[in-house]
Design a protein around this motif. Sequence first.
Motif, short mmCIF file in Angstrom:
data_model
loop_
_atom_site.label_atom_id
_atom_site.label_comp_id
_atom_site.label_asym_id
_atom_site.label_seq_id
_atom_site.Cartn_x
_atom_site.Cartn_y
_atom_site.Cartn_z
N VAL A 152 -41.77 -4.45 -18.54
CA VAL A 152 -40.61 -4.31 -19.43
C VAL A 152 -40.84 -3.19 -20.45
N CYS A 153 -42.01 -3.18 -21.08
CA CYS A 153 -42.30 -2.17 -22.11
C CYS A 153 -42.29 -0.75 -21.52
N THR A 204 -56.13 -10.25 -28.22
CA THR A 204 -54.81 -10.89 -28.12
C THR A 204 -54.06 -10.36 -26.89
N TYR A 205 -53.06 -11.12 -26.47
CA TYR A 205 -52.21 -10.64 -25.38
C TYR A 205 -51.54 -9.33 -25.77
N ILE A 253 -51.33 -5.78 -23.66
CA ILE A 253 -50.02 -5.25 -23.24
C ILE A 253 -49.82 -3.83 -23.77
N MET A 254 -50.19 -3.59 -25.03
CA MET A 254 -50.06 -2.25 -25.60
C MET A 254 -51.02 -1.26 -24.94
N TYR A 255 -52.21 -1.73 -24.59
CA TYR A 255 -53.19 -0.87 -23.92
C TYR A 255 -52.64 -0.38 -22.57
N SER A 310 -50.91 -1.95 -10.65
CA SER A 310 -52.00 -1.42 -11.47
C SER A 310 -52.53 -2.47 -12.44
N VAL A 311 -51.61 -3.17 -13.12
CA VAL A 311 -52.03 -4.16 -14.12
C VAL A 311 -52.65 -5.38 -13.44
N TRP A 312 -52.01 -5.84 -12.37
CA TRP A 312 -52.48 -7.05 -11.68
C TRP A 312 -53.90 -6.87 -11.15
N ASN A 313 -54.18 -5.69 -10.58
CA ASN A 313 -55.48 -5.48 -9.93
C ASN A 313 -56.55 -4.97 -10.87
#
Length: 274
Positions: free
Chosen positions: A82-83, A135-136, A140-142, A203-206
């Motif tokens: 989303v971001c 933190t989450y 997410i920002m990274y 990318s994020v999942w793996n």
Amino acid sequence: MTTQERVRLIILELIAVALALLILIPFYMILVNSFKGIRESALFGLSLPSVWEFKNYKDTLQQAHVLRGFKNSFLISGSVVVCVNLFASMIAFVIQRRDDKLMRAIFYTFICGLIVPVSIVPTIKLMGDLHIRGTYFSLIMYYTAVLLPFAVFLLVGFMKSIPRELDEAALLEGCSFFRLYAQIILPLLMTVLVTITIVVMVSVWNDFFGPFYLMTDSTKWTIVLQIFNFVTMYSTNWGIVFAFMVLVVAPILLLYLLLQRFIIDGLTAGSLKG
């Protein structure tokens, strides 16, 4: 087609098949061994199981941290998608439509983000100074910062194909810039946004190193990081470990198979019109 061209084509096809087997054989090995018992799975063979052990999957799902890992992965991956889509589409709209020296400088700054590798130590220090490490939100920002340049690059290239006359007609009718972006430009970007969604999700999942370095609390680890714990706990029963690996790969593999044509369409549109 001449004989020389035909031979070259056959050689390229053989190379492609060999490269595909490098990926497919390990995955096949994991899949068949996930249905085997303790002794048979420890051999890491490629044959079908003598007895199909479906309870490996049942035992895997009964582990509380597995479901928690899936929840964390879906939460972080979905938020990053989303971001990245929201921020990248806004940035691309401003950069491409204004198209002055400042915007071109900003665009090339984003392009540098595609080349420069991530420096994890300064990132950890920065997040510590901002009191968001672990933190989450920090993760997410990274990921948003890391994947934003790729999304901006694709969207700016694609937006060049959208005629400016569309903007002028909307503005003459009294449309505001935000409404122009939200109701006219954004729907036209759907093909590229779907491509970005798939690439970002995969990318994020793996990714292993992001949560490994930035998440200090094991209850916030993603599902990929949970493999670490799982191999330690069940290294004597590879059938369960392989069943866990199949469950980790399954959601992202299913997403890729369903939407793979959008990846090709989106990447082609971005590259040709960029």
